[in-house]
Design a protein around this motif. Structure first.
Motif, mmCIF file in Angstrom:
data_model
loop_
_atom_site.group_PDB
_atom_site.id
_atom_site.type_symbol
_atom_site.label_atom_id
_atom_site.label_comp_id
_atom_site.label_asym_id
_atom_site.label_seq_id
_atom_site.Cartn_x
_atom_site.Cartn_y
_atom_site.Cartn_z
ATOM 1 N N THR A 1 0.834 -1.211 0.000
ATOM 2 C CA THR A 1 0.000 0.000 0.000
ATOM 3 C C THR A 1 0.865 1.256 0.000
ATOM 4 O OG1 THR A 1 -0.166 -0.144 2.413
ATOM 5 C CG2 THR A 1 -1.940 -1.137 1.110
ATOM 6 N N THR A 2 1.948 1.210 -0.757
ATOM 7 C CA THR A 2 2.879 2.340 -0.826
ATOM 8 C C THR A 2 2.759 3.087 -2.152
ATOM 9 O OG1 THR A 2 4.584 0.831 -1.672
ATOM 10 C CG2 THR A 2 4.541 1.238 0.708
ATOM 11 N N GLY A 3 1.677 2.828 -2.883
ATOM 12 C CA GLY A 3 1.517 3.456 -4.192
ATOM 13 C C GLY A 3 1.143 4.922 -4.095
ATOM 14 N N ARG A 4 1.366 5.619 -5.166
ATOM 15 C CA ARG A 4 1.027 7.043 -5.225
ATOM 16 C C ARG A 4 -0.414 7.261 -5.672
ATOM 17 N NH1 ARG A 4 3.563 11.850 -9.023
ATOM 18 N NH2 ARG A 4 2.655 13.564 -7.845
ATOM 19 N N TYR A 5 -0.924 6.346 -6.494
ATOM 20 C CA TYR A 5 -2.233 6.539 -7.116
ATOM 21 C C TYR A 5 -3.296 5.663 -6.458
ATOM 22 C CZ TYR A 5 0.601 8.781 -10.688
ATOM 23 O OH TYR A 5 1.476 9.610 -11.345
ATOM 24 N N TYR A 6 -4.477 6.221 -6.296
ATOM 25 C CA TYR A 6 -5.612 5.471 -5.769
ATOM 26 C C TYR A 6 -6.203 4.639 -6.894
ATOM 27 C CZ TYR A 6 -10.010 4.577 -3.285
ATOM 28 O OH TYR A 6 -11.080 3.978 -2.665
ATOM 29 N N VAL A 7 -6.177 3.309 -6.734
ATOM 30 C CA VAL A 7 -6.581 2.408 -7.815
ATOM 31 C C VAL A 7 -7.512 1.320 -7.284
ATOM 32 C CG1 VAL A 7 -4.483 2.829 -9.173
ATOM 33 C CG2 VAL A 7 -4.521 0.958 -7.506
ATOM 34 N N SER A 8 -8.209 0.657 -8.222
ATOM 35 C CA SER A 8 -9.158 -0.380 -7.835
ATOM 36 C C SER A 8 -9.167 -1.486 -8.875
ATOM 37 C CB SER A 8 -10.559 0.228 -7.713
ATOM 38 O OG SER A 8 -11.527 -0.781 -7.493
ATOM 39 N N ASP A 9 -9.432 -2.729 -8.412
ATOM 40 C CA ASP A 9 -9.631 -3.841 -9.341
ATOM 41 C C ASP A 9 -11.114 -4.171 -9.481
ATOM 42 O OD1 ASP A 9 -10.220 -5.074 -6.946
ATOM 43 O OD2 ASP A 9 -8.488 -6.405 -6.977
ATOM 44 N N GLY A 10 -11.966 -3.274 -8.996
ATOM 45 C CA GLY A 10 -13.400 -3.494 -9.038
ATOM 46 C C GLY A 10 -13.947 -4.025 -7.729
ATOM 47 N N THR A 11 -13.052 -4.605 -6.919
ATOM 48 C CA THR A 11 -13.442 -5.134 -5.605
ATOM 49 C C THR A 11 -12.681 -4.422 -4.493
ATOM 50 O OG1 THR A 11 -13.905 -7.307 -6.563
ATOM 51 C CG2 THR A 11 -13.622 -7.205 -4.177
ATOM 52 N N ASN A 12 -11.364 -4.398 -4.629
ATOM 53 C CA ASN A 12 -10.498 -3.750 -3.643
ATOM 54 C C ASN A 12 -9.986 -2.429 -4.203
ATOM 55 O OD1 ASN A 12 -10.420 -6.103 -1.774
ATOM 56 N ND2 ASN A 12 -9.403 -7.072 -3.521
ATOM 57 N N ALA A 13 -9.879 -1.432 -3.331
ATOM 58 C CA ALA A 13 -9.373 -0.126 -3.746
ATOM 59 C C ALA A 13 -8.419 0.413 -2.694
ATOM 60 C CB ALA A 13 -10.516 0.848 -3.981
ATOM 61 N N GLY A 14 -7.423 1.155 -3.125
ATOM 62 C CA GLY A 14 -6.470 1.750 -2.204
ATOM 63 C C GLY A 14 -5.259 2.263 -2.943
ATOM 64 N N PHE A 15 -4.287 2.699 -2.188
ATOM 65 C CA PHE A 15 -3.043 3.182 -2.775
ATOM 66 C C PHE A 15 -2.076 2.003 -2.949
ATOM 67 C CE2 PHE A 15 -5.006 7.033 -1.307
ATOM 68 C CZ PHE A 15 -4.664 7.966 -2.280
ATOM 69 N N PHE A 16 -2.510 1.031 -3.750
ATOM 70 C CA PHE A 16 -1.702 -0.150 -4.007
ATOM 71 C C PHE A 16 -0.562 0.192 -4.966
ATOM 72 C CE2 PHE A 16 -6.155 -2.097 -3.764
ATOM 73 C CZ PHE A 16 -6.091 -2.231 -2.386
ATOM 74 N N LEU A 17 0.586 -0.468 -4.782
ATOM 75 C CA LEU A 17 1.694 -0.277 -5.711
ATOM 76 C C LEU A 17 1.232 -0.758 -7.085
ATOM 77 C CD1 LEU A 17 4.715 0.652 -5.644
ATOM 78 C CD2 LEU A 17 5.276 -1.781 -5.750
ATOM 79 N N SER A 18 1.219 0.143 -8.047
ATOM 80 C CA SER A 18 0.572 -0.124 -9.334
ATOM 81 C C SER A 18 1.552 -0.060 -10.495
ATOM 82 C CB SER A 18 -0.534 0.907 -9.560
ATOM 83 O OG SER A 18 0.039 2.204 -9.730
ATOM 84 N N TRP A 19 1.037 -0.411 -11.667
ATOM 85 C CA TRP A 19 1.879 -0.300 -12.870
ATOM 86 C C TRP A 19 2.330 1.142 -13.076
ATOM 87 C CZ3 TRP A 19 0.648 2.850 -16.942
ATOM 88 C CH2 TRP A 19 -0.693 3.276 -17.069
ATOM 89 N N GLU A 20 1.487 2.115 -12.706
ATOM 90 C CA GLU A 20 1.900 3.511 -12.831
ATOM 91 C C GLU A 20 3.136 3.788 -11.977
ATOM 92 O OE1 GLU A 20 -2.760 3.993 -12.980
ATOM 93 O OE2 GLU A 20 -1.322 2.533 -12.182
ATOM 94 N N ASP A 21 3.098 3.308 -10.727
ATOM 95 C CA ASP A 21 4.244 3.499 -9.829
ATOM 96 C C ASP A 21 5.495 2.823 -10.377
ATOM 97 O OD1 ASP A 21 2.890 4.886 -7.587
ATOM 98 O OD2 ASP A 21 1.816 3.000 -7.360
#
Length: 212
Positions: free
Chosen positions: A73-93
């Motif tokens: 949960t160290t990501g910069r962007y707020y993202v979701s997979d349709g079920t879970n949402a949060g500042f997950f480390l993402s492809w953008e990061d």
């Protein structure tokens, strides 16, 4: 008796009406031209994000990035997979170290700031980043026909795409931009395979052969 209008009042009358008519004609033209410029800027963003993506794959043995990691949960962007949402480390990061400016993540026409996130606009192939992960570049069949990054606009927190109808709608002049898995990017009209048409999953699956 009513006085006749003066030449000056007639001139003012016709001038105001001519200006109104010209404005009605030219405003849509100017609006379309302005959107065309934004479309070009967005297309440039996607091309540069594509270069960053391929630099990433070079550094990771040809493997495309995971769409996001819910355990981190160290990501910069707020993202979701349709079920879970949060500042997950993402492809953008994961692409940030390969880009010079975070503004590359932002389409000038539409972006998402849900959850207090910095603005972001783009969407990543869910097959490459999740359902078929890990995907290496050697597994990709017909890369020029496989959508890699697209636009999600104001719903970019759902930062994935897996079929033509799963995106942010018609963003630029009745269509949207798409980066393909071979690195080229172009605008596609709404209602076609990559934008708006349902059931086109094969054009996003890494190893499926599709009509070209």
């Amino acid at each position: 008796a009513d006085s006749l209008p003066t030449p000056q009042s007639l001139l003012r009358f016709f001038d105001s009406h001519i200006i109104a008519i010209l404005a009605a004609i030219l405003f849509p033209v100017f609006a379309k031209a302005r959107e065309k410029a934004r479309q070009s800027s967005c297309l440039s963003n996607l091309k540069q994000l594509g270069l960053a993506m391929f630099q990433y794959t070079t550094d990771y043995d040809g493997t495309f990035p995971q769409i996001h990691t819910t355990a981190l949960t160290t990501g910069r962007y707020y993202v979701s997979d349709g079920t879970n949402a949060g500042f997950f480390l993402s492809w953008e990061d994961r692409l940030v170290p390969y880009i010079k400016n975070d503004q590359l993540m932002v389409c000038p026409s539409a972006s998402d700031t849900s959850g207090g996130s910095p603005p972001h606009s783009y969407t990543y192939n869910y097959y490459f980043g999740a359902w078929e992960f890990p995907v290496t570049d050697s597994r990709v069949v017909q890369p020029a026909s496989k959508g890699l990054l697209g636009e999600r606009g104001t719903t970019a927190r759902y930062h994935y795409i897996y079929t033509g109808s799963d995106n942010g709608g018609s963003i630029h002049n009745d269509g949207g931009n798409m980066l393909m898995a071979d690195g080229h990017a172009k605008w596609y009209k709404w209602g076609t395979v990559y934008y708006g048409k349902a059931g086109t999953n094969a054009y996003f699956q890494c190893a499926t052969t599709v009509p070209e």
